[in-house]
Design a protein around this motif. Structure first.
Motif, PDB file in Angstrom:
ATOM      1  N   SER A 120       0.813  -1.213   0.000  1.00  0.00           N
ATOM      2  CA  SER A 120       0.000   0.000   0.000  1.00  0.00           C
ATOM      3  C   SER A 120       0.846   1.263   0.000  1.00  0.00           C
ATOM      4  N   VAL A 121       2.135   1.150   0.283  1.00  0.00           N
ATOM      5  CA  VAL A 121       3.022   2.313   0.317  1.00  0.00           C
ATOM      6  C   VAL A 121       3.484   2.623  -1.102  1.00  0.00           C
ATOM      7  N   SER A 122       3.401   3.882  -1.487  1.00  0.00           N
ATOM      8  CA  SER A 122       3.784   4.278  -2.841  1.00  0.00           C
ATOM      9  C   SER A 122       5.281   4.073  -3.053  1.00  0.00           C
ATOM     10  N   PRO A 123       5.709   3.848  -4.297  1.00  0.00           N
ATOM     11  CA  PRO A 123       7.145   3.636  -4.563  1.00  0.00           C
ATOM     12  C   PRO A 123       8.017   4.809  -4.122  1.00  0.00           C
ATOM     13  N   ASP A 124       7.550   6.033  -4.333  1.00  0.00           N
ATOM     14  CA  ASP A 124       8.352   7.199  -3.940  1.00  0.00           C
ATOM     15  C   ASP A 124       8.546   7.246  -2.430  1.00  0.00           C
ATOM     16  N   LEU A 125       7.491   6.957  -1.693  1.00  0.00           N
ATOM     17  CA  LEU A 125       7.603   6.979  -0.235  1.00  0.00           C
ATOM     18  C   LEU A 125       8.460   5.817   0.256  1.00  0.00           C
ATOM     19  N   ALA A 126       8.322   4.656  -0.374  1.00  0.00           N
ATOM     20  CA  ALA A 126       9.162   3.515   0.001  1.00  0.00           C
ATOM     21  C   ALA A 126      10.636   3.831  -0.230  1.00  0.00           C
ATOM     22  N   ALA A 292      17.893   9.596  11.954  1.00  0.00           N
ATOM     23  CA  ALA A 292      16.516   9.467  11.470  1.00  0.00           C
ATOM     24  C   ALA A 292      15.724   8.498  12.335  1.00  0.00           C
ATOM     25  N   ASN A 293      16.359   7.408  12.743  1.00  0.00           N
ATOM     26  CA  ASN A 293      15.666   6.445  13.593  1.00  0.00           C
ATOM     27  C   ASN A 293      15.396   7.010  14.979  1.00  0.00           C
ATOM     28  N   VAL A 339      10.620  11.178   7.664  1.00  0.00           N
ATOM     29  CA  VAL A 339      11.306  10.317   6.695  1.00  0.00           C
ATOM     30  C   VAL A 339      11.675  11.100   5.442  1.00  0.00           C
ATOM     31  N   GLU A 340      10.729  11.842   4.893  1.00  0.00           N
ATOM     32  CA  GLU A 340      11.005  12.583   3.661  1.00  0.00           C
ATOM     33  C   GLU A 340      11.996  13.715   3.898  1.00  0.00           C
ATOM     34  N   SER A 341      11.960  14.321   5.069  1.00  0.00           N
ATOM     35  CA  SER A 341      12.907  15.403   5.364  1.00  0.00           C
ATOM     36  C   SER A 341      14.332  14.869   5.439  1.00  0.00           C
ATOM     37  N   PHE A 342      14.517  13.752   6.118  1.00  0.00           N
ATOM     38  CA  PHE A 342      15.858  13.177   6.203  1.00  0.00           C
ATOM     39  C   PHE A 342      16.312  12.632   4.849  1.00  0.00           C
TER      40      PHE A 342
END
Length: 518
Positions: A120-126, A292-293, A339-342
């Motif tokens: 269900s997660v989009s490729p870009d987000l993955a 990030a973690n 996640v996207e910021s890092f």
């Protein structure tokens, strides 16, 4: 030898690992190694002067013999537990509230973490998760299962006896495993997570370490080829980190509030040992993964709790689940933002040659860093940080609801009264029209996932109703996305031209309307 007396089952695990690794290159050579190891361990057992040492080497001998025999006889015939205990219907019912009440891409994050639906997660987000080194949050592995168990154990600390905490921890992990599906990788992850979580709940590191060694030996005895399974390696390394490093790290963070201290210690202990495995398997080293973690993992327990509560309450009533769904959305949005910021940082990750050599180099660097950190700290002056005396962890519990309410109040109103947006759905058409608070979607483009992301970005998260859904003609580039809109949004009215051209899409459109108004 003193460390072996504290962890007497370590040699058995090491022997099993060595034989399994050699078997990947040459089975005959592995059998020779197994025979030599069995003879040597038996000799040590006979020569040992006391019972603990005899038991230690006897277990190692049994491990060598068992894994060698398994190489000759083949893996243990598996039982498809997933078919014996199938909860697909329940899982589909629990997934529906998350699909209907939470917009994309946050809905995909919640489905991936709560129910294991990583597709269900989009490729870009993955990709952003991969670059930031937080992919393990989406995978059903020993890491996130351990986080589930650890959250239960920490919640019960000081409120229940160690045995009760351990039972509650294992029950939570078993329930989660049943929910996401009992695939072999899930069962291995559940076993590892149970070992680690029980250790954290009981506080007995030596007993937990021995339980980990037994689990590793048993898995390799059942199937020596599991040594090359990525899920096994990630689960085993994360569990080993939790067992061996969590308590010492917690002591080093003694100046921090209890909840923050335990969270940071658990995050570092579980994520750091997986870095060599990730580097060897994927050929990528995330330079910002530890940081990030540290930021992302504390969001995991409230996100999972809010997502699970949304699913359970939503099965009973979608209306009752809407407030909880907003909190779940806020948690998922916070995680996505982190996640996207890092991932967007320069040189967030570097590509390296995949393979065992890379894993060994990264592992060696990790060992050097761990061993050198205390010495470096002795040469640095670290100022003391005065922490507020308030109950920070309790105050933090209200952070997400407050942020959600603030977002609701700050969300811009539809101004002007009429707004028309051409949604970016690829090679197709989709137009979102907003008139005085009412919403109309004309066509949906060819890609349902892309349409859901566009609607999630265009509408506020609490607006899960489309008043009018219009299909101009039944071609894929205009109508494929609308089928998903019928399932994911409450639809007031559907429009189609008289004499809509027949075909598979028209049939799906009619079926979707029937489901939406059933």
């Amino acid at each position: 030898m003193s460390i072996l007396l504290v962890a007497p089952l370590l040699p058995a695990a090491l022997v099993a690992i060595c034989i399994a690794v050699i078997a990947r290159a040459s089975t005959p050579l592995a059998l020779v190694l197994g025979a030599v190891s069995a003879i040597a361990c038996a000799a040590f057992a006979v020569a040992s002067a006391d019972r603990p040492r005899r038991a230690l080497w006897a277990c190692a001998c049994a491990s060598a013999v068992g894994v060698s025999l398994r190489l000759v006889l083949g893996p243990v015939p598996g039982v498809d537990v997933a078919q014996l205990v199938s909860l697909d219907g329940l899982r589909a019912d629990l997934a529906r509230p998350l699909r209907v009440l939470v917009p994309e891409p946050e809905s995909g994050i919640l489905l991936g973490i709560v129910l294991g639906e990583r597709a269900s997660v989009s490729p870009d987000l993955a990709y952003a998760f991969a670059v930031s080194g937080t992919t393990h949050l989406l995978a059903i592995s020993g890491f996130n299962m351990t986080l589930v168990g650890t959250a239960v154990a920490l919640a019960l600390r000081g409120r229940a006896r160690p045995i009760a905490r351990a039972v509650a921890t294992v029950a939570a992990i078993v329930s989660y495993s049943l929910l996401v599906g009992l695939a072999p990788s899930v069962m291995r992850a559940a076993l590892m997570a149970s070992v680690a979580s029980c250790g954290l709940a009981s506080g007995r590191r030596a007993a937990t370490a021995n339980a980990l060694y037994v689990a590793v030996t048993a898995m390799l005895f059942a199937d020596p080829a599991a040594i090359a399974d990525l899920g096994f390696l990630l689960s085993a390394s994360a569990t080993a980190g939790l067992v061996l490093w969590q308590a010492p790290l917690s002591v080093r963070f003694a100046r921090l509030p209890s909840a923050l201290r335990e969270g940071l210690a658990t995050t570092l202990a579980a994520s750091a040992p997986t870095l060599p495995v990730v580097a060897a398997a994927f050929g990528r080293v995330s330079l910002i993964s530890p940081i990030a973690n540290l930021v992302a993992v504390p969001l995991f327990p409230p996100l999972m709790f809010a997502g699970a509560l949304t699913s359970v309450v939503g099965v009973l009533s979608l209306d009752l689940a809407r407030p909880v769904a907003l909190v779940a959305y806020g948690c998922a949005l916070a995680l996505r933002t982190v996640v996207e910021s890092f991932a967007a940082l320069p040189v967030a990750a570097v590509s390296v040659p995949s393979g065992p050599v890379t894993g060994a180099v990264v592992g060696l660097a990790l060992v050097v860093a761990v061993r050198g950190a205390p010495r470096l700290r002795g040469h640095l002056h670290v100022p003391r940080i005065a922490l507020p005396a308030v109950a920070a962890p309790r105050a933090a519990l209200f952070a997400v609801p407050v942020l959600v309410v603030a977002g609701v109040l700050a969300w811009p109103n539809a101004d002007p009264d009429v707004r028309v947006r051409a949604l970016d759905v690829g090679q197709g058409d989709a137009y979102l029209v907003e008139v005085g608070g009412a919403t109309m979607l004309i066509d949906g483009g060819p890609d349902p996932a892309r349409l859901m992301e566009e609607l999630g970005a265009s509408l506020p998260p609490w607006r899960r109703r489309i008043d009018v859904l219009a299909l101009t003609h039944a071609h894929l580039d205009h109508g494929a996305g609308l089928i998903a809109a019928l399932d994911r949004y409450e639809v007031g009215m559907t429009l189609e031209p008289v004499g809509l051209n027949r075909g598979p899409l028209a049939d799906l459109w009619a079926d979707g309307i029937a489901r939406a108004h059933a």
